[in-house]
Design an enzyme around this catalytic site. Structure first.
Site, PDB file in Angstrom:
ATOM      1  N   HIS A 211     -45.426   6.619  -8.877  1.00 18.33           N
ATOM      2  CA  HIS A 211     -46.453   7.556  -8.397  1.00 18.33           C
ATOM      3  C   HIS A 211     -46.359   7.902  -6.918  1.00 18.33           C
ATOM      4  O   HIS A 211     -47.056   8.780  -6.445  1.00 18.33           O
ATOM      5  CB  HIS A 211     -47.848   7.006  -8.679  1.00 18.33           C
TER       6      HIS A 211
HETATM    7  C1  UD1 Z   1     -53.487   6.974  -4.161  1.00 26.11           C
HETATM    8  C2  UD1 Z   1     -53.134   6.287  -2.844  1.00 26.11           C
HETATM    9  C3  UD1 Z   1     -51.983   5.310  -3.057  1.00 26.11           C
HETATM   10  C4  UD1 Z   1     -52.265   4.353  -4.199  1.00 26.11           C
HETATM   11  C5  UD1 Z   1     -52.604   5.165  -5.442  1.00 26.11           C
HETATM   12  C6  UD1 Z   1     -52.910   4.281  -6.624  1.00 26.11           C
HETATM   13  C7  UD1 Z   1     -53.484   7.648  -0.832  1.00 26.11           C
HETATM   14  C8  UD1 Z   1     -52.822   8.389   0.249  1.00 26.11           C
HETATM   15  N1  UD1 Z   1     -52.705   7.221  -1.833  1.00 26.11           N
HETATM   16  O1  UD1 Z   1     -52.353   7.776  -4.519  1.00 26.11           O
HETATM   17  O2  UD1 Z   1     -51.792   4.561  -1.881  1.00 26.11           O
HETATM   18  O3  UD1 Z   1     -51.131   3.566  -4.442  1.00 26.11           O
HETATM   19  O4  UD1 Z   1     -53.735   5.995  -5.145  1.00 26.11           O
HETATM   20  O5  UD1 Z   1     -52.910   5.022  -7.810  1.00 26.11           O
HETATM   21  O6  UD1 Z   1     -54.678   7.436  -0.780  1.00 26.11           O
HETATM   22  N2  UD1 Z   1     -55.311  12.822  -9.859  1.00 26.11           N
HETATM   23  C9  UD1 Z   1     -55.870  13.016 -11.096  1.00 26.11           C
HETATM   24  N3  UD1 Z   1     -56.909  12.220 -11.462  1.00 26.11           N
HETATM   25  C10 UD1 Z   1     -57.404  11.262 -10.657  1.00 26.11           C
HETATM   26  C11 UD1 Z   1     -56.841  11.072  -9.383  1.00 26.11           C
HETATM   27  C12 UD1 Z   1     -55.785  11.844  -9.008  1.00 26.11           C
HETATM   28  O7  UD1 Z   1     -55.464  13.863 -11.865  1.00 26.11           O
HETATM   29  O8  UD1 Z   1     -58.350  10.563 -11.074  1.00 26.11           O
HETATM   30  C13 UD1 Z   1     -54.159  13.656  -9.464  1.00 26.11           C
HETATM   31  C14 UD1 Z   1     -54.545  14.850  -8.662  1.00 26.11           C
HETATM   32  O9  UD1 Z   1     -53.720  15.892  -9.032  1.00 26.11           O
HETATM   33  C15 UD1 Z   1     -54.207  14.454  -7.245  1.00 26.11           C
HETATM   34  C16 UD1 Z   1     -53.014  13.511  -7.453  1.00 26.11           C
HETATM   35  O10 UD1 Z   1     -53.273  12.880  -8.704  1.00 26.11           O
HETATM   36  O11 UD1 Z   1     -53.917  15.527  -6.428  1.00 26.11           O
HETATM   37  C17 UD1 Z   1     -52.883  12.480  -6.370  1.00 26.11           C
HETATM   38  O12 UD1 Z   1     -54.057  11.688  -6.268  1.00 26.11           O
HETATM   39  P1  UD1 Z   1     -54.469  10.960  -4.905  1.00 26.11           P
HETATM   40  O13 UD1 Z   1     -55.666  10.128  -5.132  1.00 26.11           O
HETATM   41  O14 UD1 Z   1     -54.528  11.953  -3.806  1.00 26.11           O
HETATM   42  O15 UD1 Z   1     -53.252  10.022  -4.592  1.00 26.11           O
HETATM   43  P2  UD1 Z   1     -52.495   8.986  -5.516  1.00 26.11           P
HETATM   44  O16 UD1 Z   1     -51.155   9.536  -5.756  1.00 26.11           O
HETATM   45  O17 UD1 Z   1     -53.272   8.573  -6.718  1.00 26.11           O
END
Ligand code: UD1
Length: 375
Positions: A211
């Site tokens: 991820h």
């Molecule tokens: C975040 C953390 C990372 C951690 C990870 C655990 C930051 C910078 N990164 O990364 O350190 O290891 O969480 O999983 O804070 N999305 C969904 N549903 C959700 C959440 C996210 O569809 O419930 C999708 C969205 O398109 C979003 C993308 O995932 O834009 C990224 O989500 P985000 O929370 O920004 O970062 P993670 O990659 O999950």
């Protein structure tokens, strides 16, 4: 009575909060202070499979406040959290704000508290990859420098903090994720049927996750997907619970890509299913920090799909190998660890755990926090 505000928002933070929340609740039974903890969920992770299931399985009290911030560009997401957390702090007037790990929720919580002169405790402080292009690295550095008390999980983390002149605020307490594994391993065996449900055999499969932005948002993604496919074709089934960001990237960048045969993509799984899956696996392939450690605690070899790791003890302890996004290195690594597993050449998980404390980190944190606020 100490009034704490715990700020969480992403999946690994719910895991870290669980033992701390329990230790706060039982603190008076150990002769410690009592805590009134208000849990704030930023809403960074909002999918039920990444959020709700962790609260129920880990028996964490439901968040008192859900900010429902959701996804967005880093600056935008962090900025919205910052404003919302500021209002909560003003309203609730906590004695201390507790932040966990290194996500955008950590950074927003730490900054909001720092601006309002509210003491900050940072759990899992001192981790460094020394790669500032990683969003988490920036979050860690800033959070550590604005925090008042730093709870470091490892000696390496303590050393990193000392090198940044933060030694006097730092305490070595061990890793709360080890507390969580010790507490939940037995429960996962009792309550999760994922291994039988998926028709898997003990040590007869591998588990993969992916991820990190550096892996998903670049051409590395294709190499990694092909490498997982190759590992599944040549060796054992690979169970791959896919993070929503990775699904989105596969759809947009490689719409024609399809897993085949024994590479099995599934939706994200809850904590107990994940611990159960890892516990019985032959090997783990991952770019997650948490999973590198969980594999290590459970005595399962890990191949880390990154060029560096913050959890260097897992490598020193013989349980983790860095293979980057290099198809050849991954293939050789898989071959090697599976051969070791077949020959019974496994690392000593019990000895390895010593790098990460004794499973009572959360108790140490709450007892120290009591003294810190009283001082
Ligand atoms: C975040 C953390 C990372 C951690 C990870 C655990 C930051 C910078 N990164 O990364 O350190 O290891 O969480 O999983 O804070 N999305 C969904 N549903 C959700 C959440 C996210 O569809 O419930 C999708 C969205 O398109 C979003 C993308 O995932 O834009 C990224 O989500 P985000 O929370 O920004 O970062 P993670 O990659 O999950």
């Amino acid at each position: 009575m100490i009034r704490t505000l715990s700020i969480v928002g992403a999946r690994p933070q719910f895991v870290k909060l669980a033992p701390v929340s329990r230790a706060m609740a039982t603190s008076p039974d150990r002769g410690g202070v009592s805590f009134e903890d208000v849990i704030v969920h930023t809403g960074q992770h909002y999918d039920p499979g990444l959020s709700d299931i962790f609260f129920s399985e880990l028996e964490i009290p439901r968040p008192d406040i859900d900010l429902e911030i959701g996804s967005g560009q880093h600056g935008e997401q962090t900025g919205r959290m910052l404003a919302a957390i500021e209002s909560v702090i003003n309203e609730r007037q906590p004695d201390v704000v507790v932040v966990y790990g290194d996500t955008n929720s950590t950074l927003a919580g730490a900054l909001a508290a720092a601006k309002l002169h509210v003491p900050i405790a940072h759990i899992e402080a001192g981790l460094r990859s020394f790669d500032r292009r990683m969003p988490e690295e920036v979050n860690r550095i800033v959070s550590d420098h604005v925090a008042d008390v730093l709870y470091a999980p490892t000696r390496t983390a303590m050393k990193n903090l000392a090198e940044e002149n933060l030694a006097d605020r730092s305490r070595l307490v061990g890793d709360v994720m080890l507390d969580a594994v010790i507490f939940n391993r037995g429960l996962s065996i009792e309550r999760s049927d994922i291994v039988s449900r998926m028709g898997l055999d003990e040590r007869g499969y591998m588990v993969a996750t992916l991820h990190r932005a550096a892996n998903t948002d670049s051409e590395r993604l294709r190499v990694l997907l092909d490498s997982l496919q190759e590992a599944a074709d040549r060796h054992l089934p690979v169970i791959f619970p896919v993070h929503p960001r990775t699904v989105a990237r596969i759809d947009s960048d490689y719409p024609e890509w399809r897993p085949s045969g024994q590479l099995r993509l599934i939706d994200p799984v809850g904590y107990l299913d994940m611990i159960r899956l890892v516990d019985s696996a032959a090997a783990v392939l991952t770019d997650s920090g948490g999973l590198q450690k969980e594999a290590f605690f459970l005595g399962v070899p890990c191949l880390t799909l990154r060029d560096e790791t913050e959890w260097t003890e897992t490598v020193e302890g013989g349980g983790n190998t860095l293979v980057g996004a290099d198809r050849e290195k991954i293939a050789v690594g898989v071959q090697q660890v599976l051969e070791n597993v077949r020959n019974g050449k496994v690392f000593d998980a019990a000895a390895a755990q010593e790098f990460f404390g004794d499973g009572l980190s959360a108790e140490k944190i709450t007892s120290d926090l009591g003294k810190f606020i009283a001082a």
